[in-house]
Design an enzyme around this catalytic site. Structure first.
Site, short mmCIF file in Angstrom:
data_model
loop_
_atom_site.label_atom_id
_atom_site.label_comp_id
_atom_site.label_asym_id
_atom_site.label_seq_id
_atom_site.Cartn_x
_atom_site.Cartn_y
_atom_site.Cartn_z
N HIS A 89 0.48 -1.10 0.13
CA HIS A 89 0.45 0.16 0.11
C HIS A 89 0.74 1.63 0.20
CE1 HIS A 89 -3.71 2.50 1.13
NE2 HIS A 89 -3.33 3.09 1.80
N ARG A 128 11.44 14.00 10.86
CA ARG A 128 11.23 15.36 10.09
C ARG A 128 10.05 15.92 10.48
NH1 ARG A 128 13.37 10.52 9.27
NH2 ARG A 128 15.06 11.21 7.46
#
Length: 156
Positions: A89, A128
């Site tokens: 996915h 991040r």
């Protein structure tokens, strides 16, 4: 020889959208906050900033095309977080979201920044989104601001 580049400063009249996916909201909320902070720090008017939320990263290109086609925005900062799982996915969603965002930017010839994280795990995404590796939402908005400035300069 001339070097032409954008400045990291808004004029204050730019209409900007932050387009963010809600999926993995623990990450995307932090990216969105970073982008908003950058917009304000570099001269953006909060009244000219719209936050547009979509369910997931796969929906980003569809709504980006709507935003760019509306004629209401000077640029769009696109944010999301796609984290690898145990199925393919991740590969499909990250590839299609990336292609769709690039296609919309080129189709409308408008500034769009890409702040969609594609990470192998949640730890990388957290890094991040405001810890060790800075805030990629802030960086994506910085990129958009420079693009807006550069487009203005190139217009003459």
């Amino acid at each position: 020889m001339r070097i032409i580049e954008g400045k990291l400063q808004l004029q204050g009249n730019e209409k900007v959208a932050i387009l963010t996916s809600r999926f993995n909201h623990i990450i995307t909320d932090r990216l969105k906050e970073g982008a908003m902070d950058c917009f304000k720090r570099h001269g953006g008017d909060e009244d000219l900033l719209d936050i547009v939320l979509v369910p997931g990263a796969y929906e980003l290109p569809f709504i980006l095309e709507r935003l760019l086609g509306s004629g209401k925005y000077d640029g769009v900062c696109v944010l999301g977080a796609i984290i690898r799982g145990g199925t393919p996915h991740f590969d499909y969603v990250s590839a299609e979201a990336t292609k769709g965002i690039a296609h919309a930017m080129l189709k409308y010839s408008m500034p769009v920044s890409f702040g969609v994280l594609t990470t192998d795990n949640i730890e990388q995404a957290i890094e991040r989104a405001g810890s060790k590796a800075g805030n990629k939402g802030f960086e994506a908005m910085s990129t958009l601001i420079e693009l807006l400035s550069l487009c203005q300069t190139l217009k003459g």
